[in-house]
Design a protein around this motif. Sequence first.
Motif, PDB file in Angstrom:
ATOM      1  N   GLU A   1      70.120 -44.872 -66.315  1.00 13.21           N
ATOM      2  CA  GLU A   1      70.210 -45.911 -65.478  1.00 13.21           C
ATOM      3  C   GLU A   1      69.459 -47.397 -66.105  1.00 13.21           C
ATOM      4  OE1 GLU A   1      69.217 -47.508 -60.871  1.00 13.21           O
ATOM      5  OE2 GLU A   1      69.077 -45.393 -61.681  1.00 13.21           O
TER       6      GLU A   1
ATOM      7  N   GLU B   1      68.157 -51.257 -65.888  1.00 20.99           N
ATOM      8  CA  GLU B   1      68.105 -52.292 -64.837  1.00 20.99           C
ATOM      9  C   GLU B   1      67.495 -53.456 -65.795  1.00 20.99           C
ATOM     10  OE1 GLU B   1      65.084 -53.549 -61.298  1.00 20.99           O
ATOM     11  OE2 GLU B   1      64.906 -51.507 -62.326  1.00 20.99           O
TER      12      GLU B   1
ATOM     13  N   GLU C   1      65.225 -43.770 -66.432  1.00 18.98           N
ATOM     14  CA  GLU C   1      65.724 -45.182 -66.088  1.00 18.98           C
ATOM     15  C   GLU C   1      64.856 -45.945 -67.159  1.00 18.98           C
ATOM     16  OE1 GLU C   1      64.645 -48.417 -62.776  1.00 18.98           O
ATOM     17  OE2 GLU C   1      64.147 -46.278 -62.330  1.00 18.98           O
TER      18      GLU C   1
END
Length: 733
Positions: free
Chosen positions: A612, A614, A652
């Motif tokens: 993921e 960000e 992440e």
Amino acid sequence: MKREMTYYKKDIKMENKKKKGPRVIGAIIILLIILFFTIEYFIREAQEFSSTSVTNILLTTLQLIVLLLFIILLFVLIRNLVKLYLERKRKIIGAHFKARLVLFFSALSLIPTLLLFLFASDLISRNIEQWFKTPLNKIMDDTKSLADSLLMESEEITLHYARQLSKGIRKQKLLNEGQLPLREFTREKLREYKLDEIDIFLDDEELFAYLNSNLPLHDYRDLPPELVKQASLEETITSIESMGNGKMIRRGLSFDIPDMGRLLVVTGKFLPQNYTQRIDNITSYVQRYRQLKIQKNPVKTFYIITLSFITLLIIFAASWIGFHLAKAITVPIEKLAQATKDVSKGNLDVKVDDPASGEVGILIDSFNQMISDLKESHHNIAQKTSELEARKKYIETILNNITTGVITLDAEGIITTINPSAREMLALPGKNLVGKSYKNILSLAKYGEISKSIELGIQKKYKLSEKEININSSSQDTALALTLSPLRQSNNKFSGLIVVLDNLTQLMKAQRIAAWKEVAQRVAHEIKNPLTPIQLSAERIIKHLKKKKKKSDEIIDDGAQTIVQEARTIKALLDEFSNFARMPKVQMQSTDIHEIIEQAVSLFKGLFRDIEFEVLFSPTVPSNIQTDPEQMKRVFINILDNAIHAMDKKGEIKIQTSFEKKEQRVKIEIADSGHGISLKDKDKLFLPHFSTKKRGTGLGLAIVNQVINDHNGSIDVQRNRPHGTKFVIQIPA
């Protein structure tokens, strides 16, 4: 010795005599003031003057007191003026100021006081003359006649209203119809005629009475019975009686009513004030006035003497205040002036001792405190100066002996300091380099990279950390680490630049030898790993060729594929080292760093579903900064690839940008949620051929570090919270 003691005793006696003189004069003045006001009070409280000898004696005494006070005042004034003249002639400090202050106070009190005395005495004389010229006898006679006329008029009006009431009663025959209509008629006429009382009597018997509610009813008295009986014999009656502070005037009218009897109508009017008493008072005032008229001149003399005494008292008080105020100011000022002269000569042990109060006392205390602070400051300044000189020599000794080169520049690029190590590293001729521009000193081509970095540092006002620079000369090549630090004033205004040079030539040689030793060991290990299966495959092929078995073709084919595969591995390893050795030169152009990051992230988003991303871009980051887009893209790809493998392709990755306006630098932070890097491996992370992967070449982060250094930037590795690794990149904007 005896003579000195004799002179000392004489001085004390003279000082005591000087002190006694003003005290005696002050006591006499106070005694005269008390005596004057005592006599003045006795005369004023007598209420009237007589021509007795006592009054004349008292007035004469007042005149003598005023004359004596005038003589004393004149003596004191002349004595002080002579003192001021002598002090001024001797040029004593403050004598001019004292004389001006005394003259100012004397004039300030004398001029308005004399004007006021002349105006007041003339006003008193004219008012007394005008007062006794007033025809009070005629005024009193006219006042009495007016009061009598008012009384008679009130009686006539009251009788007139009684007749009007009688006519109404007879005309309307109100008594024949009973008392109710008569009562209504009487009440209405009380309001209409604005009377204070109406009484109705029938055959000496009172039927009813109506009174004004505003009357002082507690002082009300009925009409005497004998007066009511008198009305049966006479047509009209009159009654004037006291009622409270005024008088009640009553007039009655009687008449016969057939078959009913004789009816008496009485009307009353209240006069709120006792005019007779007022007339008596006015008469007594007139008699007293006639007695006072005989004493007109003594009264005038009394007021003039009192006014003269007050005038002299004001002048004396103002002069005394002027003398003492001048003395209270000039004496401390004289001491302050003398102390100031001593201070101007360098004497800081001066102290003014004077028991002054108020602002002058504050001034003396402030002066003493100032001298004390000045003395302490002088001592502190001398101490600090010696400390600064010692520190300056200490810093100069350090700068002259350290191996690091240090150059300081002002905001215009002028050299303010340069130590011998910097001159030696840069091979600068001459010693008088302070005060010259760095552009003139570093004008040769070999200083081009240093000069360009300094120019960018002054323009952008940013910090540069240990940039590697090579200086090529005919004798030898020198490797330097260049560090730039901006100098700022207390208001954060840019004031210059500190240039620090470290000679890395010997260090880099040692590091290069150590690095290549490690590289050689790693390469030997990496090449040795594929050589083992190659050797085994070759021996197997030879063994089967000798036996000539049926399956030899299959074994030969399998061994050959193994040899080819391992040879490719060796070739890929050598290609990586070749690429690292042939890093392309950075080509700067205006680029958008956010767009480069997005391109790098897009390469990984479709390949790893469990990762993921960000991305947080700051709007303050400039959209056009100078970078090599391909090299920077390679930097982000290498860091992202390492982060993905560190998280085992699951986790992440957070990318965040910011702009440091003060340093004019762009910061890029790339954080993962992996296992992190140990402290032991952190220092080796950017060395060539160091890797934490099982099959890594160890060149990825070394290439990243090289690219960032070529951009005059820096890269740092930090621990991510709560777990993982964070790479922090800073490049100039």
